[in-house]
Design a protein around this motif. Sequence first.
Motif, PDB file in Angstrom:
ATOM      1  N   ASP A 144       0.843  -1.201   0.000  1.00  0.00           N
ATOM      2  CA  ASP A 144       0.000   0.000   0.000  1.00  0.00           C
ATOM      3  C   ASP A 144       0.875   1.246   0.000  1.00  0.00           C
ATOM      4  OD1 ASP A 144      -2.068  -1.761   0.258  1.00  0.00           O
ATOM      5  OD2 ASP A 144      -2.624  -1.185   2.304  1.00  0.00           O
ATOM      6  N   THR A 145       0.443   2.270  -0.712  1.00  0.00           N
ATOM      7  CA  THR A 145       1.108   3.570  -0.645  1.00  0.00           C
ATOM      8  C   THR A 145       0.086   4.644  -0.971  1.00  0.00           C
ATOM      9  OG1 THR A 145       3.088   4.814  -1.303  1.00  0.00           O
ATOM     10  CG2 THR A 145       1.846   3.746  -3.054  1.00  0.00           C
ATOM     11  N   ASP A 146       0.458   5.893  -0.775  1.00  0.00           N
ATOM     12  CA  ASP A 146      -0.454   7.007  -1.021  1.00  0.00           C
ATOM     13  C   ASP A 146       0.326   8.147  -1.655  1.00  0.00           C
ATOM     14  OD1 ASP A 146      -3.425   7.906   0.048  1.00  0.00           O
ATOM     15  OD2 ASP A 146      -2.063   9.606  -0.153  1.00  0.00           O
ATOM     16  N   LEU A 147      -0.296   8.830  -2.607  1.00  0.00           N
ATOM     17  CA  LEU A 147       0.387   9.908  -3.316  1.00  0.00           C
ATOM     18  C   LEU A 147       0.652  11.120  -2.425  1.00  0.00           C
ATOM     19  CD1 LEU A 147      -1.251   9.786  -6.864  1.00  0.00           C
ATOM     20  CD2 LEU A 147       0.835   8.686  -6.042  1.00  0.00           C
ATOM     21  N   ALA A 148      -0.027  11.214  -1.291  1.00  0.00           N
ATOM     22  CA  ALA A 148       0.308  12.286  -0.342  1.00  0.00           C
ATOM     23  C   ALA A 148       1.716  12.084   0.195  1.00  0.00           C
ATOM     24  CB  ALA A 148      -0.704  12.300   0.807  1.00  0.00           C
ATOM     25  N   TRP A 149       2.154  10.840   0.301  1.00  0.00           N
ATOM     26  CA  TRP A 149       3.523  10.519   0.708  1.00  0.00           C
ATOM     27  C   TRP A 149       4.501  10.838  -0.416  1.00  0.00           C
ATOM     28  CZ3 TRP A 149       6.694   9.505   4.571  1.00  0.00           C
ATOM     29  CH2 TRP A 149       7.847   8.751   4.370  1.00  0.00           C
ATOM     30  N   THR A 150       4.124  10.521  -1.643  1.00  0.00           N
ATOM     31  CA  THR A 150       4.995  10.775  -2.790  1.00  0.00           C
ATOM     32  C   THR A 150       5.236  12.262  -2.976  1.00  0.00           C
ATOM     33  OG1 THR A 150       3.745   8.946  -3.764  1.00  0.00           O
ATOM     34  CG2 THR A 150       5.395  10.001  -5.153  1.00  0.00           C
ATOM     35  N   ARG A 151       4.262  13.075  -2.626  1.00  0.00           N
ATOM     36  CA  ARG A 151       4.398  14.526  -2.808  1.00  0.00           C
ATOM     37  C   ARG A 151       5.469  15.143  -1.918  1.00  0.00           C
ATOM     38  NH1 ARG A 151      -1.175  13.603  -3.701  1.00  0.00           N
ATOM     39  NH2 ARG A 151      -1.883  14.450  -5.702  1.00  0.00           N
ATOM     40  N   ILE A 152       5.916  14.429  -0.894  1.00  0.00           N
ATOM     41  CA  ILE A 152       6.929  15.015   0.000  1.00  0.00           C
ATOM     42  C   ILE A 152       8.326  14.464  -0.272  1.00  0.00           C
ATOM     43  CG2 ILE A 152       5.218  15.435   1.796  1.00  0.00           C
ATOM     44  CD1 ILE A 152       6.392  13.061   3.344  1.00  0.00           C
ATOM     45  N   THR A 153       8.526  13.758  -1.375  1.00  0.00           N
ATOM     46  CA  THR A 153       9.844  13.200  -1.676  1.00  0.00           C
ATOM     47  C   THR A 153      10.918  14.285  -1.733  1.00  0.00           C
ATOM     48  OG1 THR A 153       8.898  11.336  -2.899  1.00  0.00           O
ATOM     49  CG2 THR A 153      11.179  11.902  -3.372  1.00  0.00           C
ATOM     50  N   VAL A 154      10.622  15.385  -2.414  1.00  0.00           N
ATOM     51  CA  VAL A 154      11.622  16.462  -2.544  1.00  0.00           C
ATOM     52  C   VAL A 154      11.894  17.093  -1.183  1.00  0.00           C
ATOM     53  CG1 VAL A 154      12.164  18.653  -3.657  1.00  0.00           C
ATOM     54  CG2 VAL A 154      10.933  16.881  -4.927  1.00  0.00           C
ATOM     55  N   TRP A 155      10.860  17.321  -0.390  1.00  0.00           N
ATOM     56  CA  TRP A 155      11.055  17.868   0.960  1.00  0.00           C
ATOM     57  C   TRP A 155      11.984  16.961   1.776  1.00  0.00           C
ATOM     58  CZ3 TRP A 155       9.387  22.483   2.949  1.00  0.00           C
ATOM     59  CH2 TRP A 155       8.429  23.181   2.220  1.00  0.00           C
ATOM     60  N   ARG A 156      11.724  15.677   1.729  1.00  0.00           N
ATOM     61  CA  ARG A 156      12.532  14.724   2.495  1.00  0.00           C
ATOM     62  C   ARG A 156      13.992  14.762   2.039  1.00  0.00           C
ATOM     63  NH1 ARG A 156       9.966   9.359   1.225  1.00  0.00           N
ATOM     64  NH2 ARG A 156      11.581   8.544   2.631  1.00  0.00           N
ATOM     65  N   GLY A 157      14.200  14.843   0.729  1.00  0.00           N
ATOM     66  CA  GLY A 157      15.564  14.870   0.211  1.00  0.00           C
ATOM     67  C   GLY A 157      16.319  16.119   0.633  1.00  0.00           C
ATOM     68  N   LEU A 158      15.680  17.281   0.540  1.00  0.00           N
ATOM     69  CA  LEU A 158      16.347  18.530   0.911  1.00  0.00           C
ATOM     70  C   LEU A 158      16.646  18.593   2.404  1.00  0.00           C
ATOM     71  CD1 LEU A 158      14.358  21.101  -1.279  1.00  0.00           C
ATOM     72  CD2 LEU A 158      16.721  20.334  -1.606  1.00  0.00           C
TER      73      LEU A 158
END
Length: 305
Positions: free
Chosen positions: A167-181
């Motif tokens: 299971d996954t959710d696109l609300a999680w995918t939307r924060i990929t860049v935030w997490r990386g920075l």
Amino acid sequence: MIIDMPDTTTNAVNKRLVNLRDEGGAIALGRVLTLVILTDEDSLEDAVEAANSASREHPCRIVVVAPTATRGSAGLDAQIRVGGDAGASEVVVLRPSGTLREHTDTLVMPLLLPDAPIVAWWPGQAPENPAGDLVGRMAHRRITDAVACTGTREVLDRLGEHHEPGDTDLAWTRITVWRGLIAAALDQPPYEPVTSVLVEGAADHPSVDLLAAWLGRQLRCPATVARVDGVEGITRVELVRRGGSIELSRPDGRTATLTEPGKPVRHLAMPLRTLQECLSEELRRLDPDEVFGEVLTKGLAGVSG
């Protein structure tokens, strides 16, 4: 090319796909997965557009199930889109009516690619239990989008209660860049522990809660959210440390400003992620996202605000 097939069966649709390939080569081989989209008529075209864009990176067969409002006798209208009307993929749209609306699994089975992974995507309201859904049970990955749901925090809590690997959710995918920075900023000296975290953003946006939960869990510190009306997505993250806070701010949804003690202010291009970008990222991996699972099932409980 768009081929309408009113009052048909999925077996007939599958035979037509085979004939199209044999007769004119309209459908190329080499698909890497089957993407099953479970949606309604209002969201159908936006979902297909996003899937078409993602299929240029991940060639796939797209099967869309959009039940009609008709509850009378069982029936099925179908549509095949190939070539320029289907991007780099082939799209089959199924519109079941009557009792067929309750049998989505048997509808899509004849159209699944053999020996290829299955991904189920709900671009609108998420089911109570994605892994327990008729199509979700067959899928290797199940993608929901809490942003498109009503009562977003309640949706996250429900998804956490029923979470299964895959299971996954696109609300999680939307924060990929935030997490990386944020990870990159914390990887630079001084290596001081973070004592607390504040995540600010749209009041009804689930990515705010997920980012706060991830930070609180990874940094083992209190995490708080500040909800703001009239903004989009996440607008600011503050990581409090003894020697001074790290702040990543994006008030306009386009450009972020990174402020760190003793360092020049940095400006970074950071536009809001599109649906196509998020879907394409999720299709790159078919293994369970264990970090998301831990954040959803354990991290959210520690977020305040």
